[in-house]
Design an enzyme around this catalytic site. Structure first.
Site, PDB file in Angstrom:
ATOM      1  N   GLY A 260       5.399  -4.560  -0.499  1.00 38.56           N
ATOM      2  CA  GLY A 260       6.642  -4.084  -1.098  1.00 38.56           C
ATOM      3  C   GLY A 260       6.666  -4.324  -2.595  1.00 38.56           C
ATOM      4  O   GLY A 260       7.348  -3.615  -3.336  1.00 38.56           O
TER       5      GLY A 260
ATOM      6  N   ILE B 234      -2.924  -8.250  -3.100  1.00 41.05           N
ATOM      7  CA  ILE B 234      -2.927  -9.692  -2.911  1.00 41.05           C
ATOM      8  C   ILE B 234      -4.166 -10.048  -2.093  1.00 41.05           C
ATOM      9  O   ILE B 234      -4.653  -9.245  -1.287  1.00 41.05           O
ATOM     10  CB  ILE B 234      -1.652 -10.198  -2.206  1.00 41.05           C
ATOM     11  CG1 ILE B 234      -1.453  -9.481  -0.863  1.00 41.05           C
ATOM     12  CG2 ILE B 234      -0.444 -10.019  -3.099  1.00 41.05           C
ATOM     13  CD1 ILE B 234      -0.257  -9.998  -0.079  1.00 41.05           C
TER      14      ILE B 234
ATOM     15  N   HIS C 200      -1.347   3.805  -2.812  1.00 48.51           N
ATOM     16  CA  HIS C 200      -1.242   3.537  -1.374  1.00 48.51           C
ATOM     17  C   HIS C 200       0.216   3.488  -0.899  1.00 48.51           C
ATOM     18  O   HIS C 200       0.471   3.540   0.300  1.00 48.51           O
ATOM     19  CB  HIS C 200      -1.977   2.236  -1.005  1.00 48.51           C
ATOM     20  CG  HIS C 200      -1.279   0.979  -1.436  1.00 48.51           C
ATOM     21  ND1 HIS C 200      -1.639   0.279  -2.574  1.00 48.51           N
ATOM     22  CD2 HIS C 200      -0.261   0.277  -0.891  1.00 48.51           C
ATOM     23  CE1 HIS C 200      -0.888  -0.791  -2.698  1.00 48.51           C
ATOM     24  NE2 HIS C 200      -0.027  -0.812  -1.689  1.00 48.51           N
TER      25      HIS C 200
ATOM     26  N   SER D 240       4.011  -3.852  -4.263  1.00 47.74           N
ATOM     27  CA  SER D 240       2.999  -2.918  -4.769  1.00 47.74           C
ATOM     28  C   SER D 240       3.622  -1.879  -5.680  1.00 47.74           C
ATOM     29  O   SER D 240       4.624  -1.242  -5.330  1.00 47.74           O
ATOM     30  CB  SER D 240       2.308  -2.225  -3.595  1.00 47.74           C
ATOM     31  OG  SER D 240       1.592  -3.153  -2.818  1.00 47.74           O
TER      32      SER D 240
ATOM     33  N   ASP E  17      -5.943   2.764  -7.839  1.00 44.45           N
ATOM     34  CA  ASP E  17      -4.836   2.787  -6.869  1.00 44.45           C
ATOM     35  C   ASP E  17      -3.502   3.070  -7.555  1.00 44.45           C
ATOM     36  O   ASP E  17      -2.492   2.418  -7.303  1.00 44.45           O
ATOM     37  CB  ASP E  17      -4.773   1.464  -6.106  1.00 44.45           C
ATOM     38  CG  ASP E  17      -3.809   1.513  -4.925  1.00 44.45           C
ATOM     39  OD1 ASP E  17      -3.569   2.622  -4.402  1.00 44.45           O
ATOM     40  OD2 ASP E  17      -3.275   0.452  -4.545  1.00 44.45           O
TER      41      ASP E  17
END
Length: 330
Positions: A280, A300, A173, A282, A203
């Protein structure tokens, strides 16, 4: 018993020996004979040789005597404990989290995705002509802001180098739909990166940087087979574009499930942790106190509209992430 004769070190020449062997007539020498010469000492005498050996032996025995070299006292466990306590009192040692951060820092990269203004304009719904994606990082100046093909920052995330050739793991993402992806390495080197693989169910995305530092260091990955709730972990990333930032916590649980707020995707077998993570983070690494990667931070949990951390974060186990890059499992 007759003692052998003592000889000097020099020997008479053969001619002299032959002359000495021939008999000579007895003559009377009017001059008195010289006084006999004193014998020269030589180690060829067995007695003197044994005496020298005895003397050297005595000197050697004296030098090895405990009285001359008293033995040192053996160290005991109490001595070692006292030395350790003294060191702890006089020196400030780095924390476990600090050591983990030092080990993983050279492998962490900042990932920024860009999109073209022209494409955004075409894809925007009617009535939202003034809307723009909100960058997660600091505002970026652009001298050609009116150009249709200018790229604007669409999002900021984190990645971790897993192969020293510039292969990077991040979240899908973070880079999905981007026209251009740029990564910044630990030494400040910036490079474009291409997406070489994806694993949508977890992901995950795999990036290949076009340029890499000369001293590129890849992260060490560790199996989660012995990971337990309560183990200390460290999350490193660029929350809201600020970083690299480190946050410490523990593993809160294993084999968790998470559904995205939009309800479009559900992920399973996740690591739950409580180290602070925000937009951020991620794609950043979740590491042990040895600085070894056990997961990739991906989500989260926050039931409110705010995109902030409430104490529950999730990471994809590194086994899943490694297969996304085509690496063999542990």
């Amino acid at each position: 018993m007759r003692r052998p004769a003592l000889y000097s070190s020099s020997r008479p020449a053969p001619a002299q020996q032959a002359t000495a062997a021939q008999p000579t007539p007895a003559t009377v020498d009017p001059t008195p004979s010289p006084a006999p010469r004193r014998r020269r000492l030589s180690l060829s005498s067995p007695a003197l040789l044994w005496a020298a050996i005895a003397l050297l032996s005595a000197v050697l025995a004296l030098s090895l005597s405990p009285a001359m070299h008293p033995t040192q006292r053996k160290l005991t466990q109490q001595d070692i404990n006292a030395a350790v306590l003294k060191t702890l009192e006089t020196q400030v040692l780095p924390s476990e989290y600090a050591r983990a951060y030092d080990n993983i820092r050279p492998s962490v990269v900042r990932v920024v995705s860009y999109v073209k203004r022209s494409r955004l304009k075409d894809e925007m719904p009617r009535g939202q002509g003034s809307a723009r994606p909100k960058p997660l990082g600091p505002a970026q100046g652009n001298s050609n802001a009116n150009a249709e093909d200018d790229e604007i920052e669409a999002g900021v995330g984190t990645g971790v180098v897993i192969v020293d050739k510039g292969i990077i793991l991040t979240n899908l993402h973070v880079v999905s739909g981007a026209d251009h992806v740029k990564v910044t390495f630990f030494d400040g080197l910036e490079s474009s990166a291409s997406i070489t693989g994806v694993q949508p169910e977890n992901d995950l995305a795999v990036l290949q940087a076009q340029k890499i530092p000369d001293d590129m260091i890849a992260a060490t990955m560790r199996s989660t087979g012995d990971l337990q709730p309560g183990d200390k972990v460290l999350a490193v990333g660029f929350p809201f574009g600020i970083g690299p930032s480190a946050s410490g916590g523990i593993v809160s649980g294993l084999q968790r499930s998470f559904r995205s707020p939009e309800g479009k995707q559900e992920m399973n077998n996740l690591i739950q942790f409580d180290a602070a993570a925000n937009p951020g983070n991620s794609g950043g690494p979740l590491v042990t106190m040895d600085g070894e990667v056990v997961g990739i931070v991906t989500a989260i949990l926050n039931p409110t509209p705010a995109r902030t951390f409430l104490g529950i974060g999730f990471a994809v186990p590194i086994e899943n992430a490694a297969t996304a890059a085509g690496l063999p499992p542990f």
